[in-house]
Design a protein around this motif. Structure first.
Motif, PDB file in Angstrom:
ATOM      1  N   LYS A   6     -10.545 -19.182   5.807  1.00 48.38           N
ATOM      2  CA  LYS A   6     -11.763 -18.783   6.506  1.00 48.38           C
ATOM      3  C   LYS A   6     -12.820 -18.456   5.456  1.00 48.38           C
ATOM      4  CE  LYS A   6     -13.420 -15.397   9.871  1.00 48.38           C
ATOM      5  NZ  LYS A   6     -12.975 -14.253  10.713  1.00 48.38           N
ATOM      6  N   GLN A   8     -16.850 -17.633   4.573  1.00 53.43           N
ATOM      7  CA  GLN A   8     -18.068 -17.098   5.184  1.00 53.43           C
ATOM      8  C   GLN A   8     -19.159 -16.979   4.137  1.00 53.43           C
ATOM      9  OE1 GLN A   8     -16.046 -13.577   6.724  1.00 53.43           O
ATOM     10  NE2 GLN A   8     -16.458 -14.290   8.786  1.00 53.43           N
ATOM     11  N   LEU A  21      -5.751 -16.845   5.861  1.00 52.49           N
ATOM     12  CA  LEU A  21      -5.232 -16.218   7.070  1.00 52.49           C
ATOM     13  C   LEU A  21      -3.715 -16.247   7.170  1.00 52.49           C
ATOM     14  CD1 LEU A  21      -7.907 -17.548   9.552  1.00 52.49           C
ATOM     15  CD2 LEU A  21      -7.858 -15.348   8.355  1.00 52.49           C
ATOM     16  N   GLU A  27      -7.452 -10.111   6.836  1.00 54.99           N
ATOM     17  CA  GLU A  27      -8.713 -10.445   6.156  1.00 54.99           C
ATOM     18  C   GLU A  27      -9.199  -9.300   5.271  1.00 54.99           C
ATOM     19  OE1 GLU A  27     -11.602 -11.977   8.947  1.00 54.99           O
ATOM     20  OE2 GLU A  27     -10.107 -13.243   9.912  1.00 54.99           O
TER      21      GLU A  27
END
Length: 54
Positions: A6, A8, A21, A27
């Motif tokens: 993931k 970002q 993950l 996280e």
């Protein structure tokens, strides 16, 4: 491996984050600077640039 990652990016004023993950579903560990994830980070950055986020 990408399906378990993931990434970002919220702009130049905020740090990028990359979570694995599978290894850390909570996280809490940012892998953005981890050499083991270097090629994946570059792919995410390239895609973000293609989409106009950089």
């Amino acid at each position: 491996m990408r399906d378990r990652l993931k990434y970002q990016y919220y702009g130049p004023d905020r740090p990028e984050v990359l979570f694995d993950l599978q290894r850390n579903p909570e996280e809490t560990v940012n892998h953005i600077s981890d050499p083991l994830y270097e090629s994946q980070v570059e792919r995410f950055r390239k895609r973000a640039k293609e989409l106009g986020f950089n």
